[in-house]
Write an enzyme that holds these catalytic residues in place. Sequence first.
Site, PDB file in Angstrom:
ATOM      1  N   THR A   1     -50.753  37.228 -95.670  1.00 52.61           N
ATOM      2  CA  THR A   1     -50.272  36.118 -96.468  1.00 52.61           C
ATOM      3  C   THR A   1     -50.762  36.000 -97.972  1.00 52.61           C
ATOM      4  O   THR A   1     -51.689  36.729 -98.267  1.00 52.61           O
ATOM      5  CB  THR A   1     -51.145  35.087 -95.561  1.00 52.61           C
ATOM      6  OG1 THR A   1     -50.733  35.030 -94.278  1.00 52.61           O
ATOM      7  CG2 THR A   1     -51.002  33.476 -96.084  1.00 52.61           C
TER       8      THR A   1
ATOM      9  N   GLY B   1     -54.796  35.460 -91.390  1.00 55.33           N
ATOM     10  CA  GLY B   1     -54.593  35.168 -90.141  1.00 55.33           C
ATOM     11  C   GLY B   1     -55.938  34.307 -89.701  1.00 55.33           C
ATOM     12  O   GLY B   1     -56.210  33.335 -90.045  1.00 55.33           O
TER      13      GLY B   1
END
Length: 572
Positions: free
Chosen positions: A379, A462
Amino acid sequence: MKIRNLFCLSLGLLCSSALAFDRITGADFASRSEVIAQHAMAATSHPLATQIALDIMKQGGNAIDAAIAANAALGLMEPTGNGIGGDLYAIVWDANTAKLHGLNGSGRSPLSLSYDMLAHELEKLGRTDLPPHGMLPISVPGAIDGWFELHSKFGKLNMANILQPAIDYAEQGFPVTELIAYYWHRSVPLLSPQPGDFVATFTLDGKAPAKGQIFKNPALANTYKALAKEGRDAFYKGEIAVQIDRFMRENGGYLRYADFANHRSSWVEPAGVEYKGYTLWELPPNGQGIAALQMLQILKNFDLAAMGFNTPESIHTLVEAKKLAFEDRAKFYADADFHKTPLQGLLSAEYGRERAKLIGERAAQRVDAGNPHLYEGDTIYLTTADKDGNMVSLIQSNYRGMGSGVVVPGLGFVFQDRGQLFSMDKKHANVYEPGKRPFNTIIPAFITKDGKPLISYGVMGGAMQPQGHVQILVNMVDYGMNLQEAGDAARWQHLGNTEPTDGQEAYLTNGGYIEVERGVPYETVRELMKKGHNVRYGLGGYGGYQAIMKDHENGTWIGASEARKDGQAAGY
Protein backbone atom coordinates in the site's frame (compact mmCIF):
# COMPACT_ATOMS: atom_id res chain seq x y z
CA MET A 1 28.47 3.47 19.25
CA LYS A 2 27.13 2.47 22.64
CA ILE A 3 29.04 -0.17 24.61
CA ARG A 4 25.86 -2.28 24.74
CA ASN A 5 25.63 -2.38 20.94
CA LEU A 6 29.32 -3.34 20.62
CA PHE A 7 28.73 -6.15 23.07
CA CYS A 8 25.64 -7.37 21.18
CA LEU A 9 27.44 -7.29 17.86
CA SER A 10 30.46 -9.12 19.26
CA LEU A 11 28.15 -11.99 20.19
CA GLY A 12 26.32 -11.91 16.86
CA LEU A 13 23.10 -10.84 18.57
CA LEU A 14 20.46 -8.37 17.43
CA CYS A 15 21.06 -5.29 19.55
CA SER A 16 18.40 -4.31 22.03
CA SER A 17 18.25 -0.65 21.03
CA ALA A 18 18.83 1.38 17.90
CA LEU A 19 22.08 3.29 17.49
CA ALA A 20 21.76 6.81 18.87
CA PHE A 21 21.49 9.65 16.41
CA ASP A 22 23.36 12.87 17.19
CA ARG A 23 20.13 14.72 17.96
CA ILE A 24 19.60 17.36 20.63
CA THR A 25 16.61 15.41 21.95
CA GLY A 26 18.89 12.58 22.96
CA ALA A 27 16.34 10.04 21.73
CA ASP A 28 17.83 6.96 20.07
CA PHE A 29 15.07 6.91 17.49
CA ALA A 30 14.94 10.57 16.41
CA SER A 31 16.12 10.47 12.78
CA ARG A 32 15.49 14.06 11.67
CA SER A 33 13.51 17.20 12.35
CA GLU A 34 9.94 17.82 11.33
CA VAL A 35 9.43 19.84 8.15
CA ILE A 36 7.73 23.21 8.74
CA ALA A 37 6.22 25.46 6.06
CA GLN A 38 3.68 28.27 5.92
CA HIS A 39 1.65 27.65 2.79
CA ALA A 40 1.42 23.99 1.87
CA MET A 41 2.77 20.54 2.74
CA ALA A 42 2.94 17.11 1.16
CA ALA A 43 4.23 13.82 2.53
CA THR A 44 4.44 10.73 0.33
CA SER A 45 6.50 7.56 0.02
CA HIS A 46 8.45 8.89 -3.01
CA PRO A 47 10.30 12.25 -3.16
CA LEU A 48 9.32 12.87 -6.79
CA ALA A 49 5.65 12.39 -5.96
CA THR A 50 6.00 14.83 -3.06
CA GLN A 51 7.51 17.41 -5.42
CA ILE A 52 4.67 16.88 -7.91
CA ALA A 53 2.12 17.54 -5.17
CA LEU A 54 3.84 20.79 -4.23
CA ASP A 55 4.11 21.87 -7.87
CA ILE A 56 0.37 21.33 -8.36
CA MET A 57 -0.39 23.54 -5.35
CA LYS A 58 2.03 26.22 -6.55
CA GLN A 59 0.11 26.24 -9.85
CA GLY A 60 -3.09 27.12 -8.01
CA GLY A 61 -4.33 23.63 -7.27
CA ASN A 62 -5.53 22.63 -3.83
CA ALA A 63 -4.68 19.72 -1.55
CA ILE A 64 -7.17 17.46 -3.31
CA ASP A 65 -5.64 18.14 -6.73
CA ALA A 66 -2.19 17.56 -5.25
CA ALA A 67 -3.20 14.25 -3.67
CA ILE A 68 -4.57 12.95 -6.98
CA ALA A 69 -1.43 14.05 -8.86
CA ALA A 70 0.83 12.40 -6.27
CA ASN A 71 -1.22 9.19 -6.32
CA ALA A 72 -0.99 9.05 -10.14
CA ALA A 73 2.77 9.46 -9.88
CA LEU A 74 3.06 6.78 -7.19
CA GLY A 75 1.10 4.35 -9.35
CA LEU A 76 3.91 4.76 -11.85
CA MET A 77 6.89 5.05 -9.51
CA GLU A 78 5.87 2.61 -6.77
CA PRO A 79 3.92 -0.13 -8.57
CA THR A 80 4.99 -2.49 -5.78
CA GLY A 81 2.42 -0.83 -3.54
CA ASN A 82 -0.30 0.80 -5.61
CA GLY A 83 -1.70 1.68 -9.00
CA ILE A 84 -4.92 2.27 -10.89
CA GLY A 85 -5.67 -1.45 -10.79
CA GLY A 86 -6.32 -1.08 -7.05
CA ASP A 87 -8.65 0.60 -4.55
CA LEU A 88 -8.65 3.95 -2.76
CA TYR A 89 -9.93 5.43 0.50
CA ALA A 90 -9.68 9.05 1.58
CA ILE A 91 -10.60 11.40 4.41
CA VAL A 92 -10.78 15.07 3.45
CA TRP A 93 -10.97 18.09 5.73
CA ASP A 94 -12.86 20.70 3.71
CA ALA A 95 -11.94 24.16 4.96
CA ASN A 96 -15.06 25.75 3.41
CA THR A 97 -17.50 23.65 5.41
CA ALA A 98 -15.12 22.90 8.32
CA LYS A 99 -16.12 19.26 8.02
CA LEU A 100 -14.58 15.84 7.46
CA HIS A 101 -15.67 13.84 4.43
CA GLY A 102 -14.98 10.13 3.87
CA LEU A 103 -14.71 8.35 0.53
CA ASN A 104 -14.82 4.58 0.05
CA GLY A 105 -13.36 4.01 -3.41
CA SER A 106 -13.10 0.22 -3.20
CA GLY A 107 -14.31 -2.11 -5.95
CA ARG A 108 -16.65 -5.07 -5.99
CA SER A 109 -16.39 -8.72 -6.98
CA PRO A 110 -17.43 -9.84 -10.51
CA LEU A 111 -21.18 -10.13 -11.09
CA SER A 112 -20.60 -13.11 -13.39
CA LEU A 113 -18.77 -15.18 -10.73
CA SER A 114 -21.19 -16.94 -8.37
CA TYR A 115 -20.19 -18.48 -5.05
CA ASP A 116 -20.65 -21.99 -6.45
CA MET A 117 -18.58 -21.19 -9.55
CA LEU A 118 -15.79 -19.80 -7.38
CA ALA A 119 -15.91 -22.83 -5.08
CA HIS A 120 -15.60 -25.09 -8.13
CA GLU A 121 -12.60 -23.13 -9.42
CA LEU A 122 -10.92 -23.36 -6.01
CA GLU A 123 -11.58 -27.08 -5.86
CA LYS A 124 -9.78 -27.53 -9.20
CA LEU A 125 -6.80 -25.70 -7.66
CA GLY A 126 -6.92 -27.87 -4.54
CA ARG A 127 -7.71 -24.84 -2.34
CA THR A 128 -10.41 -23.84 0.11
CA ASP A 129 -9.45 -20.15 0.07
CA LEU A 130 -8.83 -17.64 -2.72
CA PRO A 131 -5.32 -17.57 -4.21
CA PRO A 132 -3.10 -14.46 -4.07
CA HIS A 133 -2.45 -14.27 -7.82
CA GLY A 134 -4.21 -14.85 -11.11
CA MET A 135 -7.80 -14.14 -12.15
CA LEU A 136 -9.82 -15.34 -9.15
CA PRO A 137 -8.89 -12.64 -6.57
CA ILE A 138 -9.44 -9.72 -8.99
CA SER A 139 -12.14 -7.20 -8.07
CA VAL A 140 -13.12 -4.00 -9.89
CA PRO A 141 -10.40 -1.32 -9.55
CA GLY A 142 -11.86 1.62 -7.64
CA ALA A 143 -8.96 4.09 -7.58
CA ILE A 144 -9.79 6.03 -10.74
CA ASP A 145 -13.42 6.58 -9.80
CA GLY A 146 -12.11 7.66 -6.39
CA TRP A 147 -9.93 10.31 -8.05
CA PHE A 148 -12.79 11.70 -10.08
CA GLU A 149 -15.19 11.69 -7.11
CA LEU A 150 -12.69 13.65 -5.03
CA HIS A 151 -12.03 16.01 -7.93
CA SER A 152 -15.72 16.56 -8.70
CA LYS A 153 -16.49 17.49 -5.09
CA PHE A 154 -13.37 19.45 -4.15
CA GLY A 155 -10.92 19.90 -7.06
CA LYS A 156 -9.79 23.18 -8.66
CA LEU A 157 -7.41 22.43 -11.53
CA ASN A 158 -8.58 20.36 -14.49
CA MET A 159 -7.64 16.68 -14.53
CA ALA A 160 -5.44 17.10 -17.59
CA ASN A 161 -3.12 19.40 -15.61
CA ILE A 162 -3.26 17.15 -12.58
CA LEU A 163 -2.25 14.01 -14.50
CA GLN A 164 0.35 15.66 -16.77
CA PRO A 165 3.35 15.28 -14.39
CA ALA A 166 2.77 11.53 -14.10
CA ILE A 167 2.32 11.29 -17.89
CA ASP A 168 5.64 13.07 -18.43
CA TYR A 169 7.49 10.75 -16.04
CA ALA A 170 5.86 7.68 -17.59
CA GLU A 171 7.04 8.71 -21.04
CA GLN A 172 10.46 10.14 -20.16
CA GLY A 173 11.33 7.83 -17.29
CA PHE A 174 12.29 8.13 -13.62
CA PRO A 175 15.06 6.63 -11.46
CA VAL A 176 13.90 3.72 -9.30
CA THR A 177 14.52 4.21 -5.58
CA GLU A 178 16.16 1.74 -3.21
CA LEU A 179 13.31 0.17 -1.24
CA ILE A 180 10.96 0.06 -4.22
CA ALA A 181 13.67 -1.70 -6.25
CA TYR A 182 13.98 -4.29 -3.50
CA TYR A 183 10.25 -5.14 -3.47
CA TRP A 184 10.06 -5.00 -7.27
CA HIS A 185 12.81 -7.61 -7.46
CA ARG A 186 10.84 -9.87 -5.10
CA SER A 187 7.62 -9.53 -7.10
CA VAL A 188 8.87 -10.33 -10.61
CA PRO A 189 9.39 -14.12 -10.25
CA LEU A 190 6.02 -14.50 -8.50
CA LEU A 191 3.99 -12.58 -11.05
CA SER A 192 5.74 -13.22 -14.37
CA PRO A 193 3.76 -16.43 -15.09
CA GLN A 194 0.37 -14.68 -14.91
CA PRO A 195 -1.72 -13.96 -18.04
CA GLY A 196 -1.02 -10.75 -19.94
CA ASP A 197 1.88 -8.35 -20.27
CA PHE A 198 3.45 -8.25 -16.79
CA VAL A 199 6.97 -8.99 -18.04
CA ALA A 200 6.76 -6.59 -20.99
CA THR A 201 5.32 -3.81 -18.82
CA PHE A 202 7.20 -4.12 -15.55
CA THR A 203 10.65 -5.51 -16.32
CA LEU A 204 13.76 -4.46 -18.19
CA ASP A 205 14.80 -7.41 -20.34
CA GLY A 206 12.95 -9.75 -18.00
CA LYS A 207 14.42 -8.37 -14.78
CA ALA A 208 13.16 -5.91 -12.21
CA PRO A 209 14.79 -2.48 -12.51
CA ALA A 210 17.64 -1.95 -10.06
CA LYS A 211 18.13 1.05 -7.79
CA GLY A 212 18.94 4.09 -9.92
CA GLN A 213 17.88 2.59 -13.25
CA ILE A 214 15.56 4.68 -15.40
CA PHE A 215 12.16 3.09 -15.90
CA LYS A 216 9.42 4.09 -18.32
CA ASN A 217 5.82 2.98 -18.72
CA PRO A 218 4.45 4.41 -22.00
CA ALA A 219 1.36 2.18 -21.82
CA LEU A 220 0.38 3.74 -18.49
CA ALA A 221 1.04 7.18 -19.99
CA ASN A 222 -1.51 6.42 -22.70
CA THR A 223 -4.06 5.26 -20.13
CA TYR A 224 -3.54 8.47 -18.14
CA LYS A 225 -3.94 10.50 -21.35
CA ALA A 226 -7.29 8.83 -21.99
CA LEU A 227 -8.42 9.72 -18.47
CA ALA A 228 -7.23 13.32 -18.90
CA LYS A 229 -9.16 13.67 -22.14
CA GLU A 230 -12.32 11.63 -21.57
CA GLY A 231 -12.65 11.46 -17.77
CA ARG A 232 -13.49 8.47 -15.59
CA ASP A 233 -15.84 7.01 -18.22
CA ALA A 234 -12.82 6.26 -20.43
CA PHE A 235 -11.99 3.58 -17.87
CA TYR A 236 -15.41 2.42 -16.72
CA LYS A 237 -17.54 2.80 -19.87
CA GLY A 238 -15.14 3.42 -22.76
CA GLU A 239 -12.58 1.53 -24.80
CA ILE A 240 -10.48 0.57 -21.76
CA ALA A 241 -13.44 -1.28 -20.22
CA VAL A 242 -14.06 -2.99 -23.58
CA GLN A 243 -10.40 -4.09 -23.75
CA ILE A 244 -10.51 -5.47 -20.23
CA ASP A 245 -13.75 -7.37 -20.91
CA ARG A 246 -12.26 -8.94 -24.04
CA PHE A 247 -9.02 -9.90 -22.28
CA MET A 248 -10.87 -11.44 -19.33
CA ARG A 249 -13.07 -13.57 -21.57
CA GLU A 250 -10.05 -14.79 -23.55
CA ASN A 251 -7.98 -15.65 -20.45
CA GLY A 252 -10.45 -17.19 -18.02
CA GLY A 253 -11.19 -14.06 -16.02
CA TYR A 254 -14.58 -12.98 -14.71
CA LEU A 255 -14.67 -9.17 -14.77
CA ARG A 256 -17.01 -7.87 -17.47
CA TYR A 257 -17.94 -4.53 -18.98
CA ALA A 258 -21.03 -4.42 -16.75
CA ASP A 259 -18.86 -4.59 -13.61
CA PHE A 260 -17.08 -1.42 -14.69
CA ALA A 261 -20.17 0.38 -15.97
CA ASN A 262 -21.99 -0.26 -12.66
CA HIS A 263 -19.11 0.77 -10.39
CA ARG A 264 -19.46 3.79 -8.10
CA SER A 265 -17.53 5.03 -5.07
CA SER A 266 -19.41 5.77 -1.86
CA TRP A 267 -19.27 8.89 0.31
CA VAL A 268 -19.37 7.74 3.93
CA GLU A 269 -19.40 9.36 7.36
CA PRO A 270 -16.09 8.95 9.23
CA ALA A 271 -16.38 7.40 12.69
CA GLY A 272 -14.55 8.99 15.62
CA VAL A 273 -13.45 8.07 19.14
CA GLU A 274 -12.11 10.56 21.67
CA TYR A 275 -8.84 9.73 23.44
CA LYS A 276 -7.58 12.14 26.13
CA GLY A 277 -8.84 15.23 24.33
CA TYR A 278 -7.97 14.08 20.81
CA THR A 279 -10.43 12.46 18.41
CA LEU A 280 -9.21 9.81 15.97
CA TRP A 281 -11.33 9.45 12.83
CA GLU A 282 -11.51 6.36 10.64
CA LEU A 283 -13.76 5.10 7.86
CA PRO A 284 -16.39 2.39 8.55
CA PRO A 285 -16.19 -1.14 7.07
CA ASN A 286 -15.61 -2.77 4.60
CA GLY A 287 -12.24 -1.39 5.80
CA GLN A 288 -10.52 -2.17 9.11
CA GLY A 289 -10.15 1.39 10.42
CA ILE A 290 -12.54 1.01 13.32
CA ALA A 291 -10.20 -1.59 14.83
CA ALA A 292 -7.97 1.34 15.81
CA LEU A 293 -10.97 3.04 17.41
CA GLN A 294 -11.90 -0.12 19.29
CA MET A 295 -8.34 -0.34 20.61
CA LEU A 296 -8.56 3.25 21.87
CA GLN A 297 -11.85 2.59 23.68
CA ILE A 298 -10.11 -0.28 25.49
CA LEU A 299 -6.88 1.65 26.14
CA LYS A 300 -8.73 4.58 27.72
CA ASN A 301 -9.07 2.37 30.78
CA PHE A 302 -5.30 2.19 31.37
CA ASP A 303 -2.63 4.77 32.22
CA LEU A 304 -0.17 4.19 29.38
CA ALA A 305 1.74 7.38 30.22
CA ALA A 306 2.55 6.07 33.68
CA MET A 307 3.62 2.71 32.25
CA GLY A 308 6.22 4.38 30.01
CA PHE A 309 7.14 4.07 26.35
CA ASN A 310 7.90 0.54 25.09
CA THR A 311 7.98 -0.93 28.57
CA PRO A 312 6.76 -4.50 29.15
CA GLU A 313 3.61 -3.13 30.77
CA SER A 314 2.70 -0.72 27.96
CA ILE A 315 3.39 -3.12 25.07
CA HIS A 316 1.55 -5.93 26.90
CA THR A 317 -1.51 -3.71 27.35
CA LEU A 318 -1.44 -2.48 23.75
CA VAL A 319 -1.03 -5.98 22.34
CA GLU A 320 -3.84 -7.40 24.45
CA ALA A 321 -6.13 -4.57 23.32
CA LYS A 322 -5.19 -5.36 19.73
CA LYS A 323 -6.02 -9.05 20.17
CA LEU A 324 -9.49 -8.18 21.44
CA ALA A 325 -10.23 -5.65 18.69
CA PHE A 326 -8.96 -7.94 15.93
CA GLU A 327 -11.19 -10.84 16.92
CA ASP A 328 -14.14 -8.48 16.42
CA ARG A 329 -12.53 -7.36 13.15
CA ALA A 330 -12.44 -10.96 11.95
CA LYS A 331 -16.11 -11.59 12.77
CA PHE A 332 -18.01 -8.37 12.12
CA TYR A 333 -16.26 -6.20 9.47
CA ALA A 334 -17.76 -6.53 5.97
CA ASP A 335 -19.40 -4.65 3.09
CA ALA A 336 -22.21 -2.58 4.63
CA ASP A 337 -24.39 -3.19 1.56
CA PHE A 338 -24.50 -6.90 2.44
CA HIS A 339 -24.05 -6.96 6.22
CA LYS A 340 -24.93 -4.53 8.99
CA THR A 341 -21.81 -4.13 11.12
CA PRO A 342 -22.85 -3.30 14.74
CA LEU A 343 -20.83 -0.08 14.62
CA GLN A 344 -22.45 1.67 17.56
CA GLY A 345 -21.84 -1.28 19.86
CA LEU A 346 -18.28 -1.92 18.69
CA LEU A 347 -17.30 1.72 19.26
CA SER A 348 -19.17 2.38 22.51
CA ALA A 349 -17.20 3.33 25.62
CA GLU A 350 -19.20 0.75 27.61
CA TYR A 351 -18.14 -2.07 25.30
CA GLY A 352 -14.54 -0.86 25.48
CA ARG A 353 -14.66 -0.98 29.29
CA GLU A 354 -16.06 -4.51 29.26
CA ARG A 355 -13.38 -5.70 26.83
CA ALA A 356 -10.67 -3.97 28.89
CA LYS A 357 -11.62 -6.13 31.89
CA LEU A 358 -10.38 -9.16 29.93
CA ILE A 359 -6.79 -7.87 29.98
CA GLY A 360 -4.78 -9.44 32.80
CA GLU A 361 -1.14 -9.68 33.80
CA ARG A 362 -0.47 -12.62 31.48
CA ALA A 363 -0.74 -12.87 27.69
CA ALA A 364 -4.15 -14.22 26.66
CA GLN A 365 -3.84 -17.39 24.61
CA ARG A 366 -7.51 -17.79 23.65
CA VAL A 367 -9.45 -14.71 22.56
CA ASP A 368 -13.02 -14.66 21.24
CA ALA A 369 -14.96 -11.92 19.50
CA GLY A 370 -17.26 -10.03 21.85
CA ASN A 371 -20.99 -9.28 21.67
CA PRO A 372 -21.19 -5.64 20.57
CA HIS A 373 -24.91 -6.01 19.84
CA LEU A 374 -25.45 -5.55 23.56
CA TYR A 375 -24.08 -2.03 23.26
CA GLU A 376 -26.01 -0.61 20.49
CA GLY A 377 -15.82 -2.43 10.51
CA ASP A 378 0.69 -3.38 0.50
CA THR A 379 0.00 0.00 0.00
CA ILE A 380 0.94 3.63 -0.31
CA TYR A 381 -0.19 6.41 1.96
CA LEU A 382 0.04 10.11 1.20
CA THR A 383 -1.21 13.31 2.73
CA THR A 384 -1.42 16.89 1.46
CA ALA A 385 -2.43 20.28 2.88
CA ASP A 386 -2.88 23.64 1.17
CA LYS A 387 -2.89 27.38 1.90
CA ASP A 388 -6.66 27.44 2.42
CA GLY A 389 -6.56 24.82 5.17
CA ASN A 390 -7.77 21.80 3.20
CA MET A 391 -6.20 18.48 4.20
CA VAL A 392 -6.28 15.08 2.48
CA SER A 393 -5.54 11.71 4.03
CA LEU A 394 -5.38 9.19 1.16
CA ILE A 395 -4.40 5.54 0.96
CA GLN A 396 -4.29 3.37 -2.14
CA SER A 397 -3.22 -0.19 -2.83
CA ASN A 398 -3.02 -3.27 -5.04
CA TYR A 399 -3.22 -5.39 -1.85
CA ARG A 400 -0.30 -7.87 -2.05
CA GLY A 401 2.62 -5.90 -3.45
CA MET A 402 2.10 -5.73 -7.19
CA GLY A 403 -1.31 -7.39 -6.96
CA SER A 404 -2.64 -10.27 -9.04
CA GLY A 405 0.11 -10.12 -11.67
CA VAL A 406 -2.52 -9.79 -14.41
CA VAL A 407 -1.77 -6.97 -16.88
CA VAL A 408 -4.02 -6.26 -19.87
CA PRO A 409 -1.71 -5.60 -22.84
CA GLY A 410 -1.31 -1.92 -23.60
CA LEU A 411 -2.82 -0.53 -20.38
CA GLY A 412 0.26 -0.35 -18.16
CA PHE A 413 -1.12 -1.43 -14.78
CA VAL A 414 -1.59 -4.58 -12.67
CA PHE A 415 -4.98 -5.61 -11.37
CA GLN A 416 -5.31 -5.84 -7.60
CA ASP A 417 -5.90 -9.14 -5.78
CA ARG A 418 -8.10 -7.69 -3.04
CA GLY A 419 -10.69 -10.44 -3.55
CA GLN A 420 -8.36 -12.80 -1.72
CA LEU A 421 -9.74 -11.27 1.47
CA PHE A 422 -13.18 -12.84 1.09
CA SER A 423 -14.16 -15.74 3.34
CA MET A 424 -15.60 -18.92 1.79
CA ASP A 425 -17.64 -19.68 4.94
CA LYS A 426 -21.26 -19.11 3.90
CA LYS A 427 -22.18 -18.06 7.45
CA HIS A 428 -19.50 -15.36 7.61
CA ALA A 429 -20.33 -11.67 7.22
CA ASN A 430 -17.43 -11.38 4.77
CA VAL A 431 -18.41 -14.41 2.66
CA TYR A 432 -17.83 -14.14 -1.09
CA GLU A 433 -20.84 -12.90 -3.06
CA PRO A 434 -21.05 -11.42 -6.58
CA GLY A 435 -20.99 -7.62 -6.64
CA LYS A 436 -19.71 -7.39 -3.06
CA ARG A 437 -16.80 -5.41 -1.67
CA PRO A 438 -14.29 -7.67 0.11
CA PHE A 439 -12.91 -6.84 3.55
CA ASN A 440 -10.21 -4.25 2.93
CA THR A 441 -7.10 -3.49 4.97
CA ILE A 442 -6.24 0.02 3.69
CA ILE A 443 -7.28 2.85 6.00
CA PRO A 444 -6.53 6.60 6.14
CA ALA A 445 -6.61 8.36 9.53
CA PHE A 446 -7.33 11.87 10.78
CA ILE A 447 -7.11 13.52 14.20
CA THR A 448 -9.07 16.54 15.39
CA LYS A 449 -8.82 18.46 18.66
CA ASP A 450 -11.53 20.76 19.99
CA GLY A 451 -13.35 20.41 16.69
CA LYS A 452 -10.39 21.69 14.67
CA PRO A 453 -8.31 19.71 12.16
CA LEU A 454 -4.99 18.64 13.65
CA ILE A 455 -3.25 15.67 11.97
CA SER A 456 -3.73 13.82 8.71
CA TYR A 457 -1.76 10.57 8.79
CA GLY A 458 -1.51 6.92 7.91
CA VAL A 459 0.69 3.87 8.50
CA MET A 460 0.46 1.59 5.46
CA GLY A 461 0.91 -2.16 5.62
CA GLY A 462 -1.86 -4.77 6.00
CA ALA A 463 -2.88 -5.63 9.56
CA MET A 464 -0.17 -3.28 10.86
CA GLN A 465 -2.29 -0.28 9.97
CA PRO A 466 -4.72 -0.07 12.93
CA GLN A 467 -1.88 -1.01 15.28
CA GLY A 468 0.28 1.70 13.72
CA HIS A 469 -2.45 4.33 13.94
CA VAL A 470 -2.79 3.67 17.66
CA GLN A 471 0.97 3.63 18.28
CA ILE A 472 1.43 7.00 16.56
CA LEU A 473 -1.39 8.62 18.54
CA VAL A 474 -0.22 7.13 21.85
CA ASN A 475 3.37 8.20 21.14
CA MET A 476 2.26 11.81 20.79
CA VAL A 477 -0.50 12.01 23.39
CA ASP A 478 0.94 9.79 26.15
CA TYR A 479 4.67 10.10 25.54
CA GLY A 480 5.01 13.67 24.26
CA MET A 481 6.74 12.88 20.96
CA ASN A 482 6.61 15.27 18.05
CA LEU A 483 5.22 14.32 14.65
CA GLN A 484 8.49 12.93 13.27
CA GLU A 485 9.59 11.23 16.49
CA ALA A 486 6.23 9.48 16.78
CA GLY A 487 6.94 7.80 13.44
CA ASP A 488 10.65 7.16 14.05
CA ALA A 489 10.09 5.45 17.40
CA ALA A 490 10.57 1.68 17.44
CA ARG A 491 7.36 -0.17 16.66
CA TRP A 492 5.84 -3.55 17.39
CA GLN A 493 3.13 -5.54 15.67
CA HIS A 494 1.06 -8.46 16.86
CA LEU A 495 0.31 -11.23 14.37
CA GLY A 496 -1.70 -14.44 14.45
CA ASN A 497 -5.23 -13.22 15.21
CA THR A 498 -8.24 -14.75 13.48
CA GLU A 499 -8.64 -13.24 10.00
CA PRO A 500 -11.79 -12.08 8.14
CA THR A 501 -11.01 -14.86 5.63
CA ASP A 502 -11.39 -17.54 8.30
CA GLY A 503 -14.59 -19.35 9.22
CA GLN A 504 -17.29 -17.70 11.33
CA GLU A 505 -16.52 -19.93 14.31
CA ALA A 506 -12.73 -19.37 14.29
CA TYR A 507 -10.99 -17.66 17.20
CA LEU A 508 -7.48 -17.07 18.49
CA THR A 509 -6.24 -20.17 20.30
CA ASN A 510 -2.48 -19.79 20.79
CA GLY A 511 -2.03 -16.12 21.65
CA GLY A 512 -0.36 -15.26 18.35
CA TYR A 513 3.05 -13.59 18.46
CA ILE A 514 4.67 -10.17 18.68
CA GLU A 515 7.32 -8.85 16.30
CA VAL A 516 9.42 -5.94 17.56
CA GLU A 517 11.95 -3.64 15.97
CA ARG A 518 15.45 -3.68 17.35
CA GLY A 519 14.87 -0.36 19.12
CA VAL A 520 12.65 -2.13 21.65
CA PRO A 521 14.94 -2.86 24.65
CA TYR A 522 15.83 -6.47 25.23
CA GLU A 523 14.78 -6.05 28.86
CA THR A 524 11.27 -5.36 27.56
CA VAL A 525 11.36 -8.41 25.28
CA ARG A 526 12.49 -10.62 28.15
CA GLU A 527 9.72 -9.40 30.47
CA LEU A 528 7.09 -9.84 27.74
CA MET A 529 8.23 -13.44 27.38
CA LYS A 530 7.79 -13.90 31.13
CA LYS A 531 4.21 -12.70 30.72
CA GLY A 532 3.61 -15.51 28.23
CA HIS A 533 4.11 -13.63 24.96
CA ASN A 534 5.82 -15.22 21.98
CA VAL A 535 8.20 -12.43 20.90
CA ARG A 536 10.36 -12.24 17.78
CA TYR A 537 12.50 -9.62 16.11
CA GLY A 538 11.25 -8.70 12.65
CA LEU A 539 12.48 -6.59 9.74
CA GLY A 540 10.47 -4.57 7.24
CA GLY A 541 6.92 -5.25 8.38
CA TYR A 542 6.15 -2.17 10.45
CA GLY A 543 4.39 -0.02 7.89
CA GLY A 544 5.09 3.27 6.16
CA TYR A 545 4.16 6.48 7.96
CA GLN A 546 3.42 9.91 6.50
CA ALA A 547 1.82 12.80 8.40
CA ILE A 548 0.88 16.47 8.31
CA MET A 549 -0.07 18.54 11.36
CA LYS A 550 -1.70 21.96 11.47
CA ASP A 551 0.01 24.33 13.91
CA HIS A 552 -2.91 26.63 14.63
CA GLU A 553 -0.90 28.88 16.96
CA ASN A 554 1.82 29.74 14.44
CA GLY A 555 -0.23 29.32 11.28
CA THR A 556 2.10 26.70 9.77
CA TRP A 557 2.05 23.14 8.48
CA ILE A 558 4.30 20.49 10.04
CA GLY A 559 5.25 17.44 7.98
CA ALA A 560 6.82 14.06 8.78
CA SER A 561 7.87 11.15 6.59
CA GLU A 562 8.71 7.53 7.23
CA ALA A 563 12.42 6.86 7.79
CA ARG A 564 11.77 3.20 6.84
CA LYS A 565 10.67 4.11 3.29
CA ASP A 566 11.99 6.10 0.31
CA GLY A 567 9.66 9.03 0.97
CA GLN A 568 9.80 12.71 1.76
CA ALA A 569 7.83 15.41 3.53
CA ALA A 570 8.24 18.87 2.01
CA GLY A 571 6.44 22.20 1.90
CA TYR A 572 6.71 25.83 0.88
